[in-house]
Design a protein around this motif. Structure first.
Motif, PDB file in Angstrom:
ATOM      1  N   CYS A  51      39.622  45.984  40.199  1.00 13.39           N
ATOM      2  CA  CYS A  51      40.459  45.320  41.212  1.00 13.39           C
ATOM      3  C   CYS A  51      41.819  45.992  41.346  1.00 13.39           C
ATOM      4  O   CYS A  51      42.336  46.144  42.449  1.00 13.39           O
ATOM      5  CB  CYS A  51      40.619  43.836  40.883  1.00 13.39           C
ATOM      6  N   GLU A  55      41.804  46.877  45.148  1.00 12.19           N
ATOM      7  CA  GLU A  55      42.250  45.732  45.943  1.00 12.19           C
ATOM      8  C   GLU A  55      43.735  45.848  46.268  1.00 12.19           C
ATOM      9  O   GLU A  55      44.498  46.462  45.529  1.00 12.19           O
ATOM     10  CB  GLU A  55      41.988  44.422  45.195  1.00 12.19           C
ATOM     11  N   PRO A  59      43.083  39.293  43.064  1.00 12.03           N
ATOM     12  CA  PRO A  59      41.735  38.861  43.449  1.00 12.03           C
ATOM     13  C   PRO A  59      41.472  37.378  43.168  1.00 12.03           C
ATOM     14  O   PRO A  59      42.057  36.791  42.270  1.00 12.03           O
ATOM     15  CB  PRO A  59      40.832  39.729  42.574  1.00 12.03           C
ATOM     16  N   LYS A  63      36.023  37.205  43.668  1.00 11.48           N
ATOM     17  CA  LYS A  63      36.136  38.666  43.733  1.00 11.48           C
ATOM     18  C   LYS A  63      36.044  39.274  42.335  1.00 11.48           C
ATOM     19  O   LYS A  63      35.410  40.320  42.147  1.00 11.48           O
ATOM     20  CB  LYS A  63      37.461  39.055  44.399  1.00 11.48           C
ATOM     21  N   LEU A  64      36.638  38.619  41.348  1.00 10.25           N
ATOM     22  CA  LEU A  64      36.548  39.118  39.972  1.00 10.25           C
ATOM     23  C   LEU A  64      35.101  39.100  39.475  1.00 10.25           C
ATOM     24  O   LEU A  64      34.640  40.053  38.842  1.00 10.25           O
ATOM     25  CB  LEU A  64      37.419  38.282  39.038  1.00 10.25           C
ATOM     26  N   ALA A  67      33.266  41.876  41.072  1.00 12.11           N
ATOM     27  CA  ALA A  67      33.664  43.139  40.442  1.00 12.11           C
ATOM     28  C   ALA A  67      32.976  43.305  39.086  1.00 12.11           C
ATOM     29  O   ALA A  67      32.603  44.420  38.709  1.00 12.11           O
ATOM     30  CB  ALA A  67      35.185  43.199  40.291  1.00 12.11           C
TER      31      ALA A  67
END
Length: 181
Positions: A51, A55, A59, A63-64, A67
């Motif tokens: 991230c 990014e 995040p 999103k984490l 990822a």
């Protein structure tokens, strides 16, 4: 060990520091640490690093977790194109009589959804048609699997108690206005 001393908290704190323009509160970091306590620390570190590199903003937990899946090279599914190439290699090497062992369960689920291995091998459809059907079905099954994995996530009652305790300390938007009335 308190949440603020946990290794997960420290990783998330470093992640927040990497995004200085995001307004990330200590309560947010603690909530993330509690809610992500079920993940391996190395997976969280990999995701945080990803991230930081990819990014523009701090995040979300979603999103984490994405990822983490993307950076887990050992367990992630092959791309649809790679999966189809694997299937085509199996057709040539073992044919319909054998039973292939797939690199990922998603490849096998796609073949089963297309009628099974024997039917796939015996199909008289042109390669382009088989490829198109495979890619479309693979994408749909991949999305479904990701949705199922997210739906299966449940926080323990202890986790929710900790999150509720943190939330109780926050001044929520609109709380002051109600108090003034």
């Amino acid at each position: 060990m308190s949440v603020n001393n946990s290794p997960h908290y420290q990783v998330l704190r470093a992640l927040a520091a990497a995004f200085p323009h995001s307004k990330v509160t200590p309560e947010t970091i603690a909530t993330y640490a509690i809610f992500l306590a079920d993940v391996e620390l190395e997976a969280l570190r990999r995701a945080a690093t990803w991230c930081m590199s990819n990014e523009e903003f701090f995040p979300t937990m979603h999103k984490l977790r994405l990822a983490m899946q993307e950076t887990d090279l050992e367990h992630r599914a092959p791309t649809a194109g790679d999966a189809f190439a694997e299937v085509k290699r199996a057709v040539v090497s073992i044919g319909y009589i054998g039973t292939p062992v797939w690199s990922h369960s998603l490849v096998g689920r796609t073949i089963e959804a297309m009628g099974g291995w024997r039917n796939f091998c015996m199909s008289e459809d042109p390669d382009g048609v088989l490829r198109g059907q495979f890619l479309k079905l693979y994408a749909a099954l991949s999305e479904r699997q990701a949705n199922d994995e997210r739906a299966a996530l449940t926080a323990s009652p202890t986790t929710w108690k900790q999150i509720a305790a943190l939330a109780g300390k926050l001044a929520l938007p609109g709380a002051r206005e109600e108090k003034d009335r």
